[in-house]
Scaffold this active site. Structure first.
Site, mmCIF file in Angstrom:
data_model
loop_
_atom_site.group_PDB
_atom_site.id
_atom_site.type_symbol
_atom_site.label_atom_id
_atom_site.label_comp_id
_atom_site.label_asym_id
_atom_site.label_seq_id
_atom_site.Cartn_x
_atom_site.Cartn_y
_atom_site.Cartn_z
ATOM 1 N N LYS A 104 0.018 4.478 -0.120
ATOM 2 C CA LYS A 104 -0.738 5.504 0.474
ATOM 3 C C LYS A 104 -0.604 6.703 -0.641
ATOM 4 C CE LYS A 104 -0.235 3.010 5.017
ATOM 5 N NZ LYS A 104 0.253 3.390 6.348
ATOM 6 N N GLU A 162 -7.254 5.019 8.133
ATOM 7 C CA GLU A 162 -6.535 6.139 7.585
ATOM 8 C C GLU A 162 -7.822 7.003 7.038
ATOM 9 O OE1 GLU A 162 -2.884 5.559 5.449
ATOM 10 O OE2 GLU A 162 -2.012 5.254 7.742
ATOM 11 N N HIS A 222 -9.113 1.265 5.137
ATOM 12 C CA HIS A 222 -8.174 1.412 5.654
ATOM 13 C C HIS A 222 -8.402 2.354 7.241
ATOM 14 C CE1 HIS A 222 -4.535 2.833 6.951
ATOM 15 N NE2 HIS A 222 -3.894 1.176 5.481
ATOM 16 N N ASN A 271 1.025 -1.420 -0.162
ATOM 17 C CA ASN A 271 -0.221 0.140 -0.181
ATOM 18 C C ASN A 271 1.006 1.536 -0.047
ATOM 19 O OD1 ASN A 271 -1.873 1.993 0.335
ATOM 20 N ND2 ASN A 271 -2.101 1.344 2.286
HETATM 21 P P1 13P Z 1 3.005 0.887 7.861
HETATM 22 O O1 13P Z 1 3.786 -0.571 7.134
HETATM 23 O O2 13P Z 1 3.715 1.174 7.144
HETATM 24 O O3 13P Z 1 3.091 0.370 8.990
HETATM 25 O O4 13P Z 1 1.343 1.037 7.017
HETATM 26 C C1 13P Z 1 0.533 -0.272 7.594
HETATM 27 C C2 13P Z 1 -0.183 0.286 6.529
HETATM 28 O O5 13P Z 1 -0.819 0.703 7.060
HETATM 29 C C3 13P Z 1 -0.673 -0.487 5.172
HETATM 30 O O6 13P Z 1 -2.153 -0.623 5.029
#
Ligand code: 13P
Length: 250
Positions: free
Chosen positions: A11, A96, A94, A9
């Site tokens: 992001k 977030e 997710h 991901n």
């Molecule tokens: P990290 O691997 O940066 O902790 O992020 C995890 C995540 O939110 C994957 O969707």
């Protein structure tokens, strides 16, 4: 389940040149990943260029989000109908998006239904905050997230559903859950799914762990009986680290 699922991901990271560079490095790495299903989820804008590079490879492509409607006056949104020509998979719910963009369990359910209608594989993310963990309500919260995302849908299968357990406090913090704690929650997730599906189906739904996974700790997670892979943020942005992580699984 022999198959391991690794989902990157990205992001809201990477530029167009980073996206192309990482994709080319993956293709050129000649990674032997038989039995490891790898899905790359770029920012929406870069799905198409990444698709152009990965389309005839063994890597799959996913979106990080969709809207629940197919088309119409929804400025700024993108639908399952639109991404289905380029993506196999979509991440839904997710933390977030739940926390920053205020998505509700009901929104997540609607998105899952839409993804399923277009034969996309949904990765439904669940997980507790640090407060919920400290007050002992983590399992209750995760149960609610799963049941409200899935319950009205009866015909989900291991080809259109995965669950990612991502404790919010472990995301981007460098403090992963212990493999034992993650395994315990993943059993709980499987048991919750078995309440609304056949026992055999719940055994076949891939359950991933996410939250500060890297090449040093990946093995601890995927060696747990109820963890079938990982959803990876930061460690997927550095192609050398990501390739190393896949090699560790072998
Ligand atoms: P990290 O691997 O940066 O902790 O992020 C995890 C995540 O939110 C994957 O969707």
């Amino acid at each position: 389940m022999n198959q391991i699922y690794i989902v990157a991901n990205w992001k809201m990271n990477t530029s167009i040149s980073d996206s192309i560079n990482i994709s080319n490095m993956l293709i050129n790495s000649n990674l032997d990943h038989a039995n490891i299903n790898i899905t790359i989820c770029p920012p929406t804008l870069y799905i198409y260029p990444v698709y152009q590079i990965l389309k005839n490879s063994s890597f799959q492509i996913g979106a990080q989000n969709i809207y629940s409607e197919d088309n119409g006056a929804f400025t700024g949104e993108i639908s399952a109908r639109m991404i289905k020509d380029f993506c196999d998979t979509v991440i839904i719910g997710h933390s977030e998006r739940r926390q920053i963009l205020k998505e509700s369990n009901q929104d997540i359910n609607q998105k899952f239904i839409s993804a399923k209608n277009f034969n996309l594989n949904s990765i439904i993310c669940v997980g507790e905050t640090i407060e919920e963990r400290e007050t002992g309500t983590a399992k209750e919260i995760v149960t609610k997230q799963i049941l409200s995302a899935l319950k009205p849908v009866s015909n989900f299968t291991n080809t259109n559903l995965m669950i990612a357990y991502e404790p919010v406090w472990a995301i981007g913090s460098g403090k992963a859950a212990t493999a034992k704690d993650a395994q315990n929650m993943c059993i709980h997730i499987r048991n919750t799914i078995s309440e609304i599906s056949e026992e055999k189906l719940s055994q076949n739904i891939p359950i991933l762990y996410g939250g500060s996974v890297n090449s040093d700790n990946i093995k601890q997670f995927i060696s747990q009986p109820d963890i079938n892979g990982a959803l990876i943020g930061s460690a997927s942005l550095d192609p050398n680290e990501f390739i190393k992580l896949i090699q560790k699984i072998k």
